[in-house]
Structure formats: structure tokens, C-alpha cells
Design an enzyme around this catalytic site. Structure first.
Site, PDB file in Angstrom:
ATOM      1  CB  CYS A   1      -1.092  -0.101   1.015  1.00 27.74           C
ATOM      2  SG  CYS A   1      -1.716   1.254   1.578  1.00 27.74           S
TER       3      CYS A   1
ATOM      4  CB  CYS B   1      -3.701   2.786  -1.394  1.00 27.06           C
ATOM      5  SG  CYS B   1      -3.350   0.957  -0.843  1.00 27.06           S
TER       6      CYS B   1
ATOM      7  CE1 TYR C   1      -7.342  -3.724  -7.607  1.00 26.90           C
ATOM      8  CE2 TYR C   1      -6.608  -1.600  -7.887  1.00 26.90           C
ATOM      9  CZ  TYR C   1      -6.489  -2.799  -6.807  1.00 26.90           C
ATOM     10  OH  TYR C   1      -5.296  -3.349  -5.966  1.00 26.90           O
TER      11      TYR C   1
ATOM     12  CD  GLU D   1      -6.859   1.834  -9.418  1.00 21.74           C
ATOM     13  OE1 GLU D   1      -7.777   2.206  -8.656  1.00 21.74           O
ATOM     14  OE2 GLU D   1      -5.264   1.721  -8.632  1.00 21.74           O
TER      15      GLU D   1
ATOM     16  CG  HIS E   1     -29.548  21.284  -6.130  1.00 20.19           C
ATOM     17  ND1 HIS E   1     -29.054  20.404  -7.495  1.00 20.19           N
ATOM     18  CD2 HIS E   1     -29.433  22.344  -6.618  1.00 20.19           C
ATOM     19  CE1 HIS E   1     -29.747  21.243  -8.135  1.00 20.19           C
ATOM     20  NE2 HIS E   1     -29.726  22.817  -7.532  1.00 20.19           N
TER      21      HIS E   1
END
Lengths: 485, 466
Positions: free
Chosen positions: B47, B52, B187, B191, B455
Site C-alpha cells: 500500500c 494505494c 483495476y 488505473e 444541490h
């Protein structure tokens, strides 16, 4: 009284004789008359007609639909915030290994595109109304009595229509304070009319509108001074938000004049002079643009609500109960004109629930919007998200001993390779032994998109343990909310 | 200094996400005597060092490129061609990772975990030998032992495969390649290809099928594939790479492949293998501890991270279940609670259901729960209802290129319980977490709908679906 009614009728007829006619309505009696084609009115009208098959007339005084949100609110504001965000990114590009040629920002380019986009939305709203067979009447509405509305428009005869149910959703407008030279300043409406970027700006007011617009101006390179009546901004927000943002805005070069009161505006050779008092001292500041952001007021003045027996409060906002009923039978109100949680989605939700209740059948007899735990976002730099009680509010409501807060402050990884740092700060407020979440306040990059899901969880009654039991998503900022200690 | 025969409550093999979290929890919170063994000379595992973290730094860098290209449409003047200084970014990225290595080291120290650097292998179920240098080793005894050795990228066994790099190698790249081929559509491949393409490298993805992200919901893989094609990523579908040929050192690489059975070649400057990962178990000598592995080579662990040997535990990528940092961290912490936290934690374990995860593609994708196909199979088609929304994020209203946003809710049963959420579009990476909490609480469609929308955001579309 009957005498008053007669007087009103005479005044009304006089008005009609001097004003122009409107296009004809298709009929005299509608199930539902909606006054106001903004967020709340549109949503309610479309629900009543499109889903429940009621006959609906919607009256809008402006030549375009969409109200504040589409034309001079949420939508163009977000376009400008996107623009400002891009510029922030461009200035960070060097730190990320890019070259950026800092050409002068062309305000006119984005204004033209923004206007075109809004025009497209206006058209879409027109089509939506037509698709759901809502009769769109252009003109100014006022009450004749609790079931009759008069519509006037320049260049046409006034008409009268009757509604079994009538909704007041006329929205609000920006307040311009009563000081000499007030018209030299603009409101948020005027912000969206600006053709050029002002070099120096004074923003008077520290609610979210002032903070957002000041933030846009500043991010785009204008010299900005915010005038605050206190030492704070976003006074009603949780301390973690207002303190963190104020600190950051100061570091970024936004000027603040605290404990101040603007007493007058004057024209000068080079711009506009803002006369003010701050801490008992008199001062003046020359700018190119003054933006009034001191509050908003309800659009009730020309509605003649008295003729319908509809009560207003001391702020001229329409008084309603939790079902959006006014004091007059079969007359309802919602949205900015009632002054409660003045947000587009609130008006939309309330409008839909109301139409369900009025026209949806017995299953919807108790349909209403729950005004608790409404999540909202401020498009500041960085953005803010909030739902539920602030810490002071929670302490007051539940008692100090029943409140616990979880706080985290950290640097978003995005800034790890940059010299310039932006803060992220999150606060969770819980109550009771089970640590039920009663407030969530976040400030930092991407808070605007982060909050919605947590809003769902909080409305479901989430506890701290619920938050913690969801596996974190890595690497994100949002994961910090499920790993608080 | 280490003695030859220290006895620990807990010996953790592997200083990555899972190992560190478990070791620190056991020692720092529950006061157990803990040692952690890490073969590399830095902590953090995949990681922090080659996963990551540096991935996200690169994704951030790529996002800045996107803003630069969008600039002229927003009134900031034409910033193209966008030139990226890969060398500078690598330097900054490496420095950041190094800072994190230091922080992890300090954290271990602060939690009083003994850090042993070396390569571990089992002697028996309570004893591990650590090779601390080529000639030196020590034996460590412990009551409980955790295997958290992680995994490594798989490089296929074909001629010239060593001319290609894997994801580890991606983070070693000193210079930005002009043309790259990414082999693999999970993935990681998606990526890295996305980063390359966004930074201006001519990118080709090799897929064995006609799809990417095969295990993801249709709404994500179909829309992302279209978007990637529209922004210039090339695809070789139904392809099989047979060999890599390189004439000169550091020269271009020729990929020999079959597409639809026909032989083809492609010349690139860099080939990235992203065809899968394998667990790090080979030199552990698991047999000596009676720890069994499954047919794919992953360590068999039950819901409590218990292996086939009573006092040996395993978690993280070495077990091959939900290979994500936060999963390893959560499992590691729950395990330490169970082993050392006392009676109240005796049933502590990680619930592996409804784990939210995000793919840092362009745009990002987020997912939790069942895909639509999985849901239909599990609950029966008649019991499944989906809600979808496809729209254009307001950000693109000023641009020519309209990047898509697509959301899908998968609901099951009369009460429309949300069993899957799949989102693709700008902002998805930060949108998903809160919805993850709601889904794990058992949210229904009505729960989603009853929250007032915020919103203007993209996220609001998830609470206003029809």
C-alpha cells in the site's frame, strides 16, 4: 372584513384596468394553482399533474422558469465555483510538474457559456411542464380570495382563475440595506449580471452566500474584503467549520473587516467608496464592486395574501404548519417564501410530499417533509458539509454530559507534494450511551460530494458504531469519517 | 538487542497494512508482547510503497492534467500541449513515501512493537527463523503467529516477459514512456493505463475478452470502456500476448500477440503486466507449521482469520479475500482484539460483506455489494429491481467532451433493500463511503429517498432515483 374586501376588489380592478392582459387560461377552475415556477412550485406542480393526474396551472411572473436556483442561485453559482476550482488547480499545477501559462482570466467567456447553459435549462423546464400537462401562465399572481387568483401581465388583460388548492411558492429576494448609495452595490442577482471581473470587491455579509461569492471572486484573482458585523463568518455553523475556514481564507489573502457596519456607499473617480464603522472607528475602502449579502426576504408583498386570510409573520414570511398548510383552508406554502431551510431540495421535497398528500390518495394522507437532519453544503474553498446539530446546539439540547465529539484534522494527500496546504477537519457529534450521531460537520476538499451518503445513514439513526463498522475506502478523505477515534 | 530465544505473545510476519495494524493494536492497545518481522528495508508493504499511496499521487497528478486541458473552455487560455515533468513528480512522490515509511517506523516504536528486519520462515508452529543477513539468522518463538506477508504481481511465463514491468516497476519508472502497452484489465491495469493516457502517453490495453473490469457491474465496465475509448485509449480485444521482443537495451519493445486468432504486433516503449497477483508464501515453509494453502496458493483462513494450525493466523493479500488495505487493517485489528482484548472481544471478526471499494480510473468508479448479475442469481430475477441514472456532471456543461456519470442501485425484496451500489463519474471516489455506511446498516431504497438531496452535486442523484 367585507369592507376591506370591497376596497381590495376596487383596487384590484383599478390595477387590472391599467395593466396589460395575459394569455388566456384554458379553463376557469383547476385542481391546483401553483404560484411560482421555481424549485418548489415546479416540483409540486409536476408531481400533482404528471403523477397524480390533477389539473394544474402554474403562474410565473418572470419570463423564464426555474426561479432563483436555476437563474440566479445554485446553478450559475456552481458553474462559477467549478471555474474557480479550475483556477486553483491551475495554480497548483507547477507543484505537480506542469507548466501553466497564467493568462488573464476571461470572465466574459464563462459568463456567456453560463448564460447559454441556463437558457438551455429554462427550455428544459418549459418542456417538462408541458410534458406533464401543467398549464403555464405567465404573469403576476395575487389573491382575490382564498380560492381565486388574479393574473396580470403587461400588454394583456388580467384573468382570474380558481383553484381547489393553491400553493404559494414565490421564493425570496436579496435584501439591500437602507443606507445612502445602496444602489451602487449589487446583490447576488447582480453578481450573475457582471460582464467583467471587478479588480477589488467588498462583500458585505458573512452568511453562506457572501462567503461563496467572496470565495469565487478571490479564487479568480480579485482583491476581496469581507465586512462582518462580528468577528466571525458563517456564524450559525459549527465552530470547526467557521474557525477553520476563516483561518484559511485569511491565510489565502482574503481581507476581513470585523465588528463593522457599512454606513454608506459613494462614487469615486476610481470606483466606489465604502464608508464603514469598525470597532467604533470610522473607515473607508475604495473598491470596484460592492456585493450586498446581508440576507434575503420573502416575496409576499404584492400577493395580497390578506385577501385569502393567509397569515404572515413579522418577517413577512408565510406561516405554515408541518404539512405546509397556511392559515387559510386549501392554501399552502413552501420554499424560500416560508423562510425555513431555504434550499432547493427542501422546496422540491416539500412540494412533492404536498402534492402526494393533496392528490395522491389516502395512503399519502400524512405525507410531509421531515425538516430534521437536512444535509447542506457550502461551496467555499475548500467546501463545507453539515447536517444536524452544531456542537453548541447539541450541548444545549442534550446536555454537556450526554454529548461526545470526535474530531480529526489532517492534510489531504493532494497537498503532500505542494507547498501550499489546505486544511481538512471533520467533527462527529454523538449523544447517549449508544452514541447516536446527531451532527456531522466537515470542511475540506471534496466535502461537497462526500456528505450525501452520510446524510442517508444519519437519517436512518446511525450510531458511531455504525460508522465504524463500514470498512474504509482507501485512499480517500471520506475514510477518515469511519475511522474516528 | 535481540536475544536468541525471545518469547512473544504475538509474532507478526509482514509489516504491511494488515500486519502493522494488528501488531500495533495488540501491543499498543492490549499490552501484548509483540514482534514484527519485515523482509524489506522499509515498512508499509504494498500500500504505502508500491500501491494505494503512490498510485493516488499519480492519479492526482493526472487529474491536474485534466484541469489544464479544460482550462481554455473555462476562460483561462489554452494550456495545451500539456507537458508533464515525470521526473519531478517521481522525486516528490518518493520523498512522500519515504516520509510515510518513517512515520510507520515511529508508530511501531511508539506502540512498543519490536521490529525485526529479515526474511521469515517457519521452523514449527511456534517458531520462526528470521534470516537477518546472508549469513545470520535468529529464531523467534511466539504463542500466536500472524502471517500477513501480502502478495506480488504475476508475470506470465512467455518469451521476453522480463522486458515488461509490473506495477512495482511502474513506480520505479524514471521517465515517462511515450508509448505503453498495459496487459490486463483488472483495476490495477485500468488505473495505470488511465494514468498513462491522461498524462499524454499513447496507451494500449490488451484484454483477453471484449471487456475491462470483468467482475464489476455492467454499468461501470461498459461506460468506462466507452469513455476510455473516447479519450484515446487503444484496445486490443480478444487478445493473447505470446512474446515480447527487444532488439537493444532500453530500445522499443515489440509485442507479438494474437487478436481474434490473427497474429499481430505492436511496438511500444514500455509494457506493464497487470494480469493478476499471487500470495507471498513460497519461502515461508508453511508445511513446517501445518498451515495449508488452497488450490490457488492462498493461505486458508476461516472467518476469524484462523488457519489450519490452531495458533497461526493469516489475513490480507496472502489470503486472497478482498485484497484491500482497509480490509487487512480491519481484519488485523479485530483479530488482535479477539486474541488479546479479553472476554468482550472473543467473537470479534471482520464482516466481509458489503465492503465498499473505489477504482481510480478516469472518471473514478465506486462499488459495494452485489452486481446486478450476482443479485439476480442470488435473489432471483423476480426479486431484484434496479434503479439507474445516467447524466452529465454540470462540470462538463462548459466543455465539449461530456464525460459520463452513471449510477445503479440494485435492490432486492419487497422492501427494496439495497444490495448493491455501483457508481461511475466525477467524484465517485469520495461519494461512496457514506453510502457504504448506509448499506451496511441495511438501507432500503426508501431510506435513500428519504434523505433530502444536496444541490448541486452529483451525489444527490443517488437519493432521487426513479
Amino acid at each position: 372584513s367585507s369592507q376591506q374586501n370591497t376596497i381590495h376588489r376596487i383596487q384590484h380592478i383599478q390595477t387590472c384596468l391599467t395593466m396589460a392582459p395575459v394569455s388566456k387560461a384554458s379553463k376557469k377552475l383547476f385542481d391546483y394553482i401553483v404560484i411560482g415556477g421555481g424549485s418548489g412550485g415546479m416540483a409540486s406542480a409536476r408531481r400533482a399533474a404528471g403523477i397524480h393526474g390533477a389539473s394544474v396551472a402554474l403562474i410565473e411572473a418572470h419570463s423564464v422558469l426555474g426561479g432563483t436556483c436555476v437563474n440566479v442561485g445554485c446553478v450559475p453559482k456552481k458553474v462559477m465555483w467549478n471555474t474557480a476550482s479550475i483556477y486553483e488547480t491551475l495554480r497548483q499545477a507547477k507543484g505537480y510538474g506542469y507548466e501553466f501559462s497564467d493568462v488573464k482570466f476571461n470572465w466574459a467567456v464563462i459568463k456567456a457559456k453560463r448564460d447559454a447553459y441556463i437558457k438551455r435549462l429554462n427550455g428544459i423546464y418549459d418542456n417538462n411542464l408541458a410534458k406533464e400537462k401543467v398549464e403555464h401562465l405567465h404573469g403576476h399572481a395575487s389573491f382575490v380570495n382564498a380560492s381565486t387568483i388574479s393574473i396580470t401581465r403587461e400588454g394583456a388583460d388580467a384573468i382570474e382563475i380558481e383553484g381547489k388548492h393553491i400553493l404559494i411558492a414565490t421564493g425570496g429576494h436579496a435584501i439591500i440595506p437602507q443606507v445612502p448609495g445602496r444602489d451602487l452595490g449589487i446583490s447576488s442577482d447582480g453578481f450573475f449580471e457582471l460582464e467583467e471581473q471587478p479588480k477589488r470587491v467588498a462583500v458585505v455579509g458573512t452568511g453562506y452566500i457572501g462567503v461563496e461569492l467572496a470565495g469565487i471572486f478571490h479564487a479568480l484573482g480579485s482583491d476581496v474584503t469581507i465586512f462582518s458585523r462580528t468577528k466571525q463568518i458563517l456564524r450559525k455553523f459549527d465552530p470547526i467549520i467557521k474557525d477553520t475556514l476563516l483561518d484559511h481564507m485569511k491565510k489565502q489573502g482574503v481581507h476581513f473587516t470585523f465588528d463593522s457596519k457599512v454606513t454608506a456607499l459613494r462614487k469615486s473617480g476610481n470606483g466606489i467608496i465604502v464608508d464603514f464603522e469598525s470597532d467604533g472607528q470610522k473607515g473607508e475602502l475604495e473598491v470596484d464592486c460592492v456585493l450586498w449579502a446581508v440576507g434575503r426576504a420573502a416575496n409576499t408583498k404584492e400577493l395580497n395574501v390578506e385577501a385569502a386570510g393567509v397569515k404572515v409573520d413579522d418577517k413577512q414570511q408565510i406561516v405554515t404548519d408541518e404539512y405546509q398548510n397556511t392559515s387559510a383552508k386549501n392554501v399552502y406554502s413552501l420554499g424560500d417564501v416560508i423562510g425555513k431551510a431555504e434550499l432547493t431540495p427542501v422546496a422540491i421535497a416539500a412540494g412533492r410530499k404536498l402534492s402526494d398528500r393533496l392528490f395522491g390518495g389516502p395512503q399519502f394522507a400524512h405525507s410531509k417533509l421531515d425538516y430534521i437532519n437536512i444535509p447542506t453544503v457550502v461551496f467555499s474553498h475548500p467546501t463545507i458539509g453539515t447536517i444536524g446539530y452544531t456542537e453548541p446546539e447539541a450541548r444545549e439540547k442534550f446536555g454537556d454530559e450526554n454529548i461526545k465529539t470526535y474530531v480529526t484534522r489532517f492534510g489531504n494527500m493532494y497537498f503532500s507534494v505542494l507547498d501550499e496546504k489546505e486544511p481538512t477537519a471533520y467533527k462527529l457529534i454523538v449523544t447517549g450511551k449508544e452514541e447516536k450521531v446527531v451532527g456531522l460537520h466537515i470542511i475540506g476538499k471534496d466535502s461537497d460530494e462526500m456528505l450525501q451518503g452520510f446524510g442517508v445513514a444519519i437519517r436512518m439513526g446511525a450510531t458511531k458504531a455504525d460508522f465504524d463498522s463500514c470498512v474504509a475506502i482507501h485512499p480517500t478523505s471520506s475514510e477518515e469519517l469511519v475511522t474516528l477515534r | 538487542m535481540l536475544s536468541s530465544k525471545p518469547i512473544y505473545d504475538y509474532l507478526v510476519i509482514g509489516g504491511g497494512s494488515g500486519g502493522l495494524a494488528s501488531a500495533r493494536r495488540a501491543s499498543g492497545i492490549h499490552g501484548a508482547k509483540v514482534a514484527l518481522i519485515e523482509a524489506q528495508h522499509r515498512l508499509g508493504g504494498t500500500c504505502v510503497n508500491v500501491g494505494c499511496v503512490p498510485k493516488k499521487v499519480m492519479w492526482n497528478a493526472a487529474s491536474v492534467a485534466e484541469a489544464l486541458r479544460d482550462a481554455k473552455h473555462y476562460g483561462f487560455g489554452d494550456q495545451e500541449p500539456v507537458k508533464f515533468n515525470w521526473e519531478l513528480m517521481k522525486e516528490k512522490r518518493d520523498a512522500y513515501v519515504k516520509r510515510l515509511n518513517g512515520i510507520y517506523e515511529r508508530n511501531l516504536g511508539n506502540d512498543k512493537v519490536e521490529h525485526i528486519q529479515g526474511f521469515a520462515s517457519f521452523v514449527n508452529e511456534n517458531t520462526v527463523r528470521v534470516q537477518t543477513s546472508e549469513s545470520e539468522s535468529i529464531e523467534v518463538h511466539a504463542n500466536k503467529i500472524l502471517i500477513a506477508t501480502g502478495g506480488h504481481p504475476l508475470i506470465p511465463d512467455i518469451p521476453g516477459s522480463n522486458y515488461g514491468i509490473d506495477s512495482d516497476g511502474f513506480f520505479d519508472l524514471e521517465h515517462q514512456p511515450k508509448r505503453v502497452a498495459v496487459v490486463g484489465t483488472g483495476y490495477i491495469g485500468v488505473e495505470l493505463a488511465g494514468i498513462f493516457n491522461t498524462l499524454g502517453t499513447q496507451t494500449t490495453i490488451f484484454s483477453r475478452t471484449k471487456q475491462i473490469l470483468r467482475s464489476f457491474d455492467n454499468i461501470i465496465k461498459d461506460n468506462l470502456l466507452k469513455e476510455m475509448q473516447s479519450v484515446g485509449v487503444n484496445f486490443a480485444f480478444d487478445s493473447k500476448v505470446n512474446a515480447l521482443v527487444r532488439e537493444s537495451e532500453n530500445g522499443p519493445i515489440t509485442i507479438q500477440y494474437e487478436s481474434d486468432g490473427k497474429p499481430e504486433t505492436l511496438e511500444v516503449d514500455c509494457v506493464v503486466w497487470a494480469v493478476g497477483r499471487l500470495p507471498n508464501i513460497k519461502k515461508l515453509n508453511l508445511e513446517a507449521a501445518n498451515v495449508k494453502i488452497n488450490e490457488k496458493g492462498y493461505i486458508i483462513a476461516d472467518a476469524y482469520q484462523q488457519t489450519t494450525q490452531e495458533n497461526v493466523l493469516a489475513l490480507g493479500d496472502a489470503c486472497g479475500v478482498a485484497e484491500l488495505t482497509p480490509v487487512a487493517i480491519a481484519a488485523g485489528r479485530k483479530l488482535s482484539d479477539r486474541l488479546f482484548g479479553g472476554e468482550q472481544f472473543k467473537d470479534s471478526k471482520l464482516d466481509y460483506e458489503n465492503i465498499p471499494t473505489v477504482v481510480f480510473s478516469h472518471p473514478t468508479a465506486g462499488t459495494i455489494g452485489y452486481t446486478e448479475d450476482q443479485a439476480r442469481e442470488k435473489f432471483g430475477t423476480e426479486n431484484v429491481k434496479t434503479y439507474t441514472s445516467k447524466f452529465t456532471n454540470m462540470y462538463f456543461s462548459m466543455l465539449e467532451h461530456k464525460e459520463p456519470t452513471a449510477y445503479k442501485l440494485v435492490c432486492a425484496g419487497d422492501d427494496e433493500k439495497v444490495v448493491g451500489v455501483h457508481i461511475l463519474g466525477r467524484g465517485s471516489d469520495e461519494i461512496l463511503q457514506g453510502f457504504g455506511v448506509a448499506v451496511r446498516m441495511g438501507a432500503t431504497k426508501a431510506n435513500f429517498d428519504s434523505c433530502v438531496a444536496i444541490h448541486p452535486t452529483a451525489a444527490e442523484e443517488l437519493v432521487t432515483m426513479r
